[in-house]
Structure formats: structure tokens, C-alpha cells
Design a protein around this motif. Structure first.
Motif, PDB file in Angstrom:
ATOM      1  N   LEU A 205       9.414  -1.812  -8.257  1.00  0.00           N
ATOM      2  CA  LEU A 205      10.038  -3.138  -8.240  1.00  0.00           C
ATOM      3  C   LEU A 205       9.502  -3.918  -7.054  1.00  0.00           C
ATOM      4  O   LEU A 205       9.595  -3.467  -5.902  1.00  0.00           O
ATOM      5  N   GLU A 206       8.934  -5.068  -7.325  1.00  0.00           N
ATOM      6  CA  GLU A 206       8.307  -5.873  -6.263  1.00  0.00           C
ATOM      7  C   GLU A 206       8.941  -7.269  -6.256  1.00  0.00           C
ATOM      8  O   GLU A 206       9.036  -7.924  -7.294  1.00  0.00           O
ATOM      9  N   ALA A 207       9.324  -7.702  -5.062  1.00  0.00           N
ATOM     10  CA  ALA A 207      10.025  -8.985  -4.937  1.00  0.00           C
ATOM     11  C   ALA A 207       9.136 -10.186  -5.248  1.00  0.00           C
ATOM     12  O   ALA A 207       9.605 -11.194  -5.767  1.00  0.00           O
TER      13      ALA A 207
ATOM     14  N   PRO B  80      13.356  -8.748  -6.731  1.00  0.00           N
ATOM     15  CA  PRO B  80      13.863  -8.266  -5.442  1.00  0.00           C
ATOM     16  C   PRO B  80      15.101  -7.390  -5.612  1.00  0.00           C
ATOM     17  O   PRO B  80      16.006  -7.743  -6.367  1.00  0.00           O
ATOM     18  N   VAL B  81      15.104  -6.266  -4.934  1.00  0.00           N
ATOM     19  CA  VAL B  81      16.257  -5.356  -5.001  1.00  0.00           C
ATOM     20  C   VAL B  81      17.317  -5.852  -4.026  1.00  0.00           C
ATOM     21  O   VAL B  81      17.015  -6.157  -2.868  1.00  0.00           O
ATOM     22  N   THR B  82      18.535  -5.937  -4.518  1.00  0.00           N
ATOM     23  CA  THR B  82      19.608  -6.472  -3.661  1.00  0.00           C
ATOM     24  C   THR B  82      20.681  -5.442  -3.335  1.00  0.00           C
ATOM     25  O   THR B  82      21.341  -5.545  -2.313  1.00  0.00           O
TER      26      THR B  82
ATOM     27  N   ILE C 219       0.835  -1.210   0.000  1.00  0.00           N
ATOM     28  CA  ILE C 219       0.000   0.000   0.000  1.00  0.00           C
ATOM     29  C   ILE C 219       0.869   1.258   0.000  1.00  0.00           C
ATOM     30  O   ILE C 219       0.557   2.252  -0.663  1.00  0.00           O
ATOM     31  N   SER C 220       1.989   1.217   0.717  1.00  0.00           N
ATOM     32  CA  SER C 220       2.808   2.426   0.835  1.00  0.00           C
ATOM     33  C   SER C 220       3.468   2.799  -0.493  1.00  0.00           C
ATOM     34  O   SER C 220       3.399   3.951  -0.933  1.00  0.00           O
ATOM     35  N   GLY C 221       4.108   1.814  -1.134  1.00  0.00           N
ATOM     36  CA  GLY C 221       4.782   2.086  -2.410  1.00  0.00           C
ATOM     37  C   GLY C 221       3.792   2.532  -3.471  1.00  0.00           C
ATOM     38  O   GLY C 221       4.038   3.485  -4.223  1.00  0.00           O
TER      39      GLY C 221
ATOM     40  N   HIS D  79      -6.942  -6.476   8.121  1.00  0.00           N
ATOM     41  CA  HIS D  79      -8.339  -6.868   8.287  1.00  0.00           C
ATOM     42  C   HIS D  79      -9.320  -5.697   8.356  1.00  0.00           C
ATOM     43  O   HIS D  79     -10.327  -5.698   7.687  1.00  0.00           O
ATOM     44  N   TRP D  80      -9.008  -4.704   9.248  1.00  0.00           N
ATOM     45  CA  TRP D  80     -10.001  -3.660   9.523  1.00  0.00           C
ATOM     46  C   TRP D  80      -9.483  -2.260   9.181  1.00  0.00           C
ATOM     47  O   TRP D  80      -8.266  -2.026   9.106  1.00  0.00           O
ATOM     48  N   VAL D  81     -10.427  -1.336   9.070  1.00  0.00           N
ATOM     49  CA  VAL D  81     -10.123   0.102   9.064  1.00  0.00           C
ATOM     50  C   VAL D  81     -11.098   0.762  10.040  1.00  0.00           C
ATOM     51  O   VAL D  81     -12.078   0.144  10.445  1.00  0.00           O
TER      52      VAL D  81
ATOM     53  N   GLY E 200       1.474  -6.677  -0.540  1.00  0.00           N
ATOM     54  CA  GLY E 200       2.326  -6.939   0.629  1.00  0.00           C
ATOM     55  C   GLY E 200       1.579  -7.610   1.758  1.00  0.00           C
ATOM     56  O   GLY E 200       1.058  -8.729   1.601  1.00  0.00           O
ATOM     57  N   ARG E 201       1.464  -6.902   2.881  1.00  0.00           N
ATOM     58  CA  ARG E 201       0.844  -7.469   4.080  1.00  0.00           C
ATOM     59  C   ARG E 201      -0.699  -7.500   4.009  1.00  0.00           C
ATOM     60  O   ARG E 201      -1.356  -7.773   5.000  1.00  0.00           O
ATOM     61  N   THR E 202      -1.263  -7.173   2.848  1.00  0.00           N
ATOM     62  CA  THR E 202      -2.695  -7.431   2.630  1.00  0.00           C
ATOM     63  C   THR E 202      -2.778  -8.601   1.668  1.00  0.00           C
ATOM     64  O   THR E 202      -2.005  -8.679   0.708  1.00  0.00           O
TER      65      THR E 202
ATOM     66  N   THR F 124       1.051   4.467  12.632  1.00  0.00           N
ATOM     67  CA  THR F 124       2.151   3.585  12.240  1.00  0.00           C
ATOM     68  C   THR F 124       1.733   2.133  12.476  1.00  0.00           C
ATOM     69  O   THR F 124       0.999   1.820  13.422  1.00  0.00           O
ATOM     70  N   GLY F 125       2.187   1.235  11.613  1.00  0.00           N
ATOM     71  CA  GLY F 125       1.869  -0.193  11.743  1.00  0.00           C
ATOM     72  C   GLY F 125       0.598  -0.585  11.014  1.00  0.00           C
ATOM     73  O   GLY F 125       0.329  -1.763  10.836  1.00  0.00           O
ATOM     74  N   TYR F 126      -0.182   0.392  10.591  1.00  0.00           N
ATOM     75  CA  TYR F 126      -1.492   0.122   9.972  1.00  0.00           C
ATOM     76  C   TYR F 126      -1.475   0.524   8.497  1.00  0.00           C
ATOM     77  O   TYR F 126      -0.579   1.242   8.039  1.00  0.00           O
ATOM     78  N   MET F 127      -2.520   0.097   7.780  1.00  0.00           N
ATOM     79  CA  MET F 127      -2.625   0.470   6.361  1.00  0.00           C
ATOM     80  C   MET F 127      -2.675   1.985   6.225  1.00  0.00           C
ATOM     81  O   MET F 127      -2.113   2.556   5.290  1.00  0.00           O
ATOM     82  N   SER F 128      -3.343   2.644   7.181  1.00  0.00           N
ATOM     83  CA  SER F 128      -3.439   4.101   7.115  1.00  0.00           C
ATOM     84  C   SER F 128      -2.051   4.729   7.199  1.00  0.00           C
ATOM     85  O   SER F 128      -1.727   5.679   6.479  1.00  0.00           O
TER      86      SER F 128
ATOM     87  N   GLY G  24       6.773   3.149   3.829  1.00  0.00           N
ATOM     88  CA  GLY G  24       6.407   1.929   4.571  1.00  0.00           C
ATOM     89  C   GLY G  24       5.753   2.330   5.876  1.00  0.00           C
ATOM     90  O   GLY G  24       6.108   3.351   6.482  1.00  0.00           O
ATOM     91  N   THR G  25       4.789   1.535   6.321  1.00  0.00           N
ATOM     92  CA  THR G  25       3.995   1.902   7.492  1.00  0.00           C
ATOM     93  C   THR G  25       4.833   2.176   8.729  1.00  0.00           C
ATOM     94  O   THR G  25       4.479   3.005   9.565  1.00  0.00           O
ATOM     95  N   GLU G  26       5.971   1.493   8.847  1.00  0.00           N
ATOM     96  CA  GLU G  26       6.807   1.699  10.036  1.00  0.00           C
ATOM     97  C   GLU G  26       7.279   3.146  10.148  1.00  0.00           C
ATOM     98  O   GLU G  26       7.602   3.617  11.239  1.00  0.00           O
TER      99      GLU G  26
END
Ligand SMILES: Cc1cc2nc3c(=O)[nH]c(=O)nc-3n(C[C@H](O)[C@H](O)[C@H](O)COP(=O)(O)OP(=O)(O)OC[C@H]3O[C@@H](n4cnc5c(N)ncnc54)[C@H](O)[C@@H]3O)c2cc1C
Length: 492
Positions: free
Chosen positions: A37-39, A244-246, A16-18, A66-68, A45-47, A449-453, A441-443
Motif C-alpha cells: 500500500l503506497e500513499a 495512505p494507511v491511517t 526501496i525498503s518496502g 544520488h550516490w552509492v 519514495g525518497r528516490t 542507516t539513512g541511505y538506500m543501502s 525503512g532506512t531509519e
């Protein structure tokens, strides 16, 4: 054969972030030449939304995010723009709580769990104290808050043992945090936790399933649609899968990004929209600043998994239950596990009315559970669920589980968690650009932070940083304000 291609911007990661960074950049200048570029072989990703069998065919369920909720303004606005509809989380009826040494299952109807009065007072006091400490944390400089160094040297477990005095309320706090963050209290820097709470606007927003909290709505058709629809909208923007970017080499004004297959992507700017723990696996020349390297080492992904089970009918509703369970797992249902696998359960009946339950497996319970054979894992989930809903749980139509540790380019979920000592490096290490490299990235989010938002907010922020360099005339003061704005509850 090795190939070199040139772009204005390379984005690493089609989560979602990219994708929201790419969408934002193009909304400001559609001529920007961007590649993502997606690995793996998919966006999101996490969805991750999968088809599961129902009584009459198939329907979609989420094995990732799961939720919003309405307090998550960045994702709510995005799903509206993408035409995705929400579906209210079902909460009517009895809920179950299982904590304490004897694993007794208690039920309750209101939002207040069945604990003794003293334990409830203890819990309420602790939640208020955490909220008031979180208010002192500046998202951009958490370590600089009044007791920053002390709180970063302390785990969440130490803090709770020092400040809470009732065993059941402590255990409920432990279960709730495991269910939300996927880590054990002993693995979480207390300062990191305060920063997490502060970014969500309060602890209740994280742990409750009431209006405006993080567990308010599911999405009709599932959360992976967010990325699928953004990818579709991006049209000509190339998303290159299994790339994957290396390594990343940069001079002062350009970057060369190399993938595992040897392809080289030259660009003016790059956004890393991947979790910090994965940035640590990329080779950088020149190396990333020491403060970033230290932080990335100290933010592993947590342990999080999900089980979705579909049924012919929502029998728990018929029996007056909401489907909601908060549990320490209860007794062991397998000789190789010290307790049951689950920590949270909710009704997961789809917007189309197809009945289902979702259960979360997290933290140390997940580490034990993942070592079992397939059948043993399923058996222990069903036995754990039967404690609350009876033997009817065995009469399922379909069963799916996902342990996010098994995804090589995600390797855990829902978020990278900072352990004690990490927050010293957080401010400089997390989101400051390094020459032409920007971090999303959510972090890296300051709101949710940590969420899709948070993933959306971080993607927009990284995009704005780049626009300020490449297309400054396209960024308004309002853009900056919208990006940083925390949610304001209508009743405050
Ligand atoms: C089980 C589960 C439940 C969750 N519940 C919720 C919830 O209810 N609500 C909520 O808001 N959030 C929830 N989350 C968290 C949410 O999914 C994440 O916050 C969000 O999806 C993160 O998006 P992202 O784009 O920052 O990162 P990601 O989704 O991790 O995307 C990063 C992408 O980068 C790719 N990648 C990694 N390394 C490389 C590399 N070297 N080269 C190229 N590509 C690479 C990955 O394959 C991935 O596609 C949950 C997550 C899980 C797993």
C-alpha cells in the motif's frame, strides 16, 4: 464503498525498503500473498528521477537519493541483480571551500581542504575521536555504551564546541554534517550521530567523495529505477497507489489495516516501511508500546533539498574545476535570507555525457530559502554558484529543484534525525516487532542507516523476521549473517 480483502502480508510504503522486503519474501516463497500500500502515485519514495532538457533532447537526473558506494554492500548487490549500472562521480580538478566569517572562496586540488595547519590538525583530531567513539556504539543498544546517557544529553554542537578549538574547522564540520544529514548541529543528539557514523563504518565514509565512500558513484538512468525495476519484477504482487494507511488494529494473530479511502486489508503480518515520523501519524489499536511512541515523536525528518541544472557544456571542467564545492552559502543573495542557500555542489554530468551540476540546500538555509518566491529561489542559487564558477552558470538549459518537505508522505529528507534525549528509546522503540507489526525503512537499518543501502538491509531484516514466524524452514544461518554483515574494506 468500503471493501475488505485478505493477504498473508501487507507492506506499507513502496520505497526501496518496502519493495526489497517484498522481493526477499517472494524469493523465499513465491506463494506468499502480498499487497503493498503506497500513499502516493509512484514507487521510489525518497528516490525521484526526472527528465531534464539537454542540448539534444532530454536525459534523466535525480532529485532524491544520488550516490552509492562500494562500502554499501546491500544496495550494490541489489543494483547488480537488477542490472543497473554505476557511473563514477567526476572529481578531477580544483575544488572550492568557503567557510569563515569573511566567506572567502579558496580552491584546492587534493582531498585535503584549504584550511590553516592548525585547523587541519583540529579537524583530523576531531574526526579520529568521533570514529573511535562511534566504534564503542552497539547498533542494537547505543544508549548502553559507556557514555551513552551523557552523549545523548548533548547536541552535536555542544560536543564540537567542547572538543574543537578552531573556528574554520568547526564550521567545515558543521557544513559537512548539514550537507550529509540535513540538520543543524544543535538539532542532533551526539549519540545519534555516533550511531549514524558507526552504521556507515566511519565518518570519512559519510563526508568524503573518495573510493568506497557514500559519494562514489551515481546510477546510470537514476536511482528511482531501483524501485521501478523491483516493482516490475514483483509481477502479480499488487501495489495499490494513492492508498495512505491511517489505522491498524491487531489481535494476537491477525491485523486489519485501514486506508484513508476506508478499504480494509486483513493479514497475518504487516511491515511498516515508512519513516518513524509517519508511523506516528497512524492510529494503532492497541496503541504501540510507549517506548515506540516516544521515539517516533523525537525523530523528525531533516530539511533537505536539491537543485539540478543542465548545461550545453561542462564549462567548469574546461576551467580546470571538478564542480565540487563545500560552502557555508556565502553572503546573502536575497534580503529575506541571512546567507546563500547552498552547502554542497558536485558535477552531475550524466552517464550519457550531458553536462549538469547538482547543488544541495539543507538545514536552516533550506528553511529560509523555501520561503522565497520561485524566481527568487532560482536567482539566489545561481548567484551562489557564480561565486565559484562565474556568470556562465546563468546560461543553463534546464533547472529543477525539489524541497522534500513539500511531499506530504515524506515531509523532509534525507532521514529522520534523533534530537537530544531520543536515544534512550532507540533500542526498544525503533525496530522491535510489536505482535504482528514489523518495522523496516532506512531509519531502522543497522548498516548504512539513512541511505538506500540501509533501506534494503532493513527491508530484508523485516522480511526475515516474518519468515522466521511464517516459513522458518526457508531461513538459513547464512541469511542472518549476510543481513547483519558490515562492510570490510579490502585494505583492512
Ligand atoms: C535529496 C535526497 C538525497 C539523498 N541522497 C542519498 C544518497 O546519495 N545515497 C543514498 O543512499 N541515500 C540518499 N538519500 C536517502 C535515501 O533516499 C533514503 O535512505 C531511501 O530512499 C529510503 O527508503 P525507504 O524505503 O526507507 O523510505 P521512503 O523512500 O521514504 O519510502 C517510504 C514510502 O512510504 C510511503 N508512505 C509514507 N506514509 C505512508 C502511509 N501512511 N501509507 C502508505 N504509504 C506511506 C511514502 O510515500 C514512500 O513512498 C537521499 C534522499 C534525498 C531525499
Amino acid at each position: 464503498m468500503e471493501r475488505t480483502r485478505e493477504y498473508d502480508i501487507v507492506i506499507v510504503g513502496a520505497g526501496i525498503s518496502g519493495l526489497s522486503a517484498a522481493r526477499y519474501l517472494l524469493s523465499k516463497d513465491s506463494n506468499l500473498n502480498i499487497v503493498i500500500l503506497e500513499a502516493t502515485d509512484r514507487v521510489g519514495g525518497r528516490t525521484f528521477t526526472v527528465p531534464l532538457k539537454t542540448e539534444t533532447g532530454t536525459d534523466s537526473w535525480d532529485l532524491g537519493a544520488h550516490w552509492v558506494g562500494r562500502s554499501q554492500t546491500h544496495i550494490m548487490k541489489l543494483i547488480e541483480e537488477l542490472g543497473i549500472k554505476t557511473h563514477q562521480q567526476y572529481l578531477n580538478g580544483r575544488k572550492f571551500l568557503q567557510v569563515g566569517k569573511d566567506n572567502t572562496v579558496k580552491s584546492y586540488m587534493s582531498d585535503i581542504p584549504t584550511l590553516s595547519l592548525l585547523a587541519l590538525l583540529d579537524l583530523d583530531r576531531a574526526m579520529k575521536k568521533i570514529d573511535s567513539l562511534a566504534k564503542e556504539v552497539d547498533q542494537k543498544e547505543p544508549f548502553a555504551c559507556k557514555r551513552g546517557k551523557e552523549f545523548d544529553g548533548m547536541t552535536m554542537e555542544t560536543y564540537i564546541n567542547q572538543t574543537m578549538w578552531m573556528a574554520d574547522s568547526k564550521e567545515l564540520m558543521e557544513v559537512a554534517i548539514r550537507g550529509v544529514i540535513g540538520a543543524e548541529l544543535s538539532e542532533i543528539s551526539f549519540l545519534y550521530f555516533l550511531t549514524y557514523v558507526s552504521s556507515a563504518g566511519g565518518l570519512k565514509n559519510l563526508v568524503e567523495a573518495t573510493p568506497y565512500t557514500a559519494q562514489e558513484y551515481t546510477l546510470q538512468g537514476g536511482c528511482q529505477q531501483i524501485s521501478l525495476r523491483m516493482a516490475e519484477e514483483l509481477g502479480d504482487v499488487r501495489i495499490i497507489f494513492r492508498e495512505p494507511v491511517t489505522s491498524i488494529t491487531q489481535s494476537h494473530d491477525s491485523v486489519a489495516v485501514t486506508s484513508e479511502s476506508g478499504n480494509i486489508y486483513k493479514c497475518k503480518k504487516i511491515i511498516l516501511a515508512i519513516p518513524p515520523a509517519h508511523i506516528a501519524k497512524i492510529k494503532f489499536d492497541p496503541r504501540l508500546p510507549a517506548v515506540k511512541r516516544e521515539l517516533h515523536k523525537r525523530m523528525p525528518l531533516a530539511n533537505y533539498g536539491k537543485v539540478v541544472i543542465t548545461y550545453k557544456e561542462a564549462f567548469w571542467r574546461k576551467n580546470g574545476c571538478s564542480g565540487e564545492v563545500v560552502t557555508n552559502g556565502g553572503p546573502s543573495f536575497d534580503p529575506d535570507c541571512s546567507c546563500g542557500p547552498l552547502c554542497l555542489v558536485f558535477d552531475d554530468t550524466s552517464a550519457n555525457g550531458n553536462p549538469g551540476l547538482v547543488a544541495f540546500v539543507a538545514g536552516a538555509q533550506l528553511v529560509e530559502w523555501r520561503q522565497l518566491e520561485d524566481e527568487a529561489r532560482k536567482t539566489s542559487v545561481l548567484k551562489c554558484l557564480a561565486q565559484f564558477f562565474g556568470d556562465q552558470v546563468e546560461e543553463y538549459i534546464d533547472y529543477a529543484e525539489k524541497d522534500w518537505e513539500s511531499e506530504p508522505y515524506i515531509a523532509g529528507a534525507p532521514v529522520c534525525v534523533a534530537g537530544p534525549g531520543a536515544m534512550r528509546y532507540y533500542a526498544g522503540g525503533l525496530r522491535d516487532p510489536f505482535r504482528c507489526i514489523h518495522f523496516a525503512g532506512t531509519e531502522t537499518a543497522t548498516v548504512w542507516t539513512g541511505y538506500m543501502s540501509g533501506a534494503v538491509q532493513a527491508g530484508y531484516r523485516a522480511a526475515i523476521e516474518i519468515l522466521l514466524d511464517l516459513r522458518p524452514q526457508t531461513v538459513s544461518g547464512q541469511d542472518l549473517e549476510d543481513n547483519n554483515k558490515p562492510f570490510k574494506h579490502p585494505n583492512t
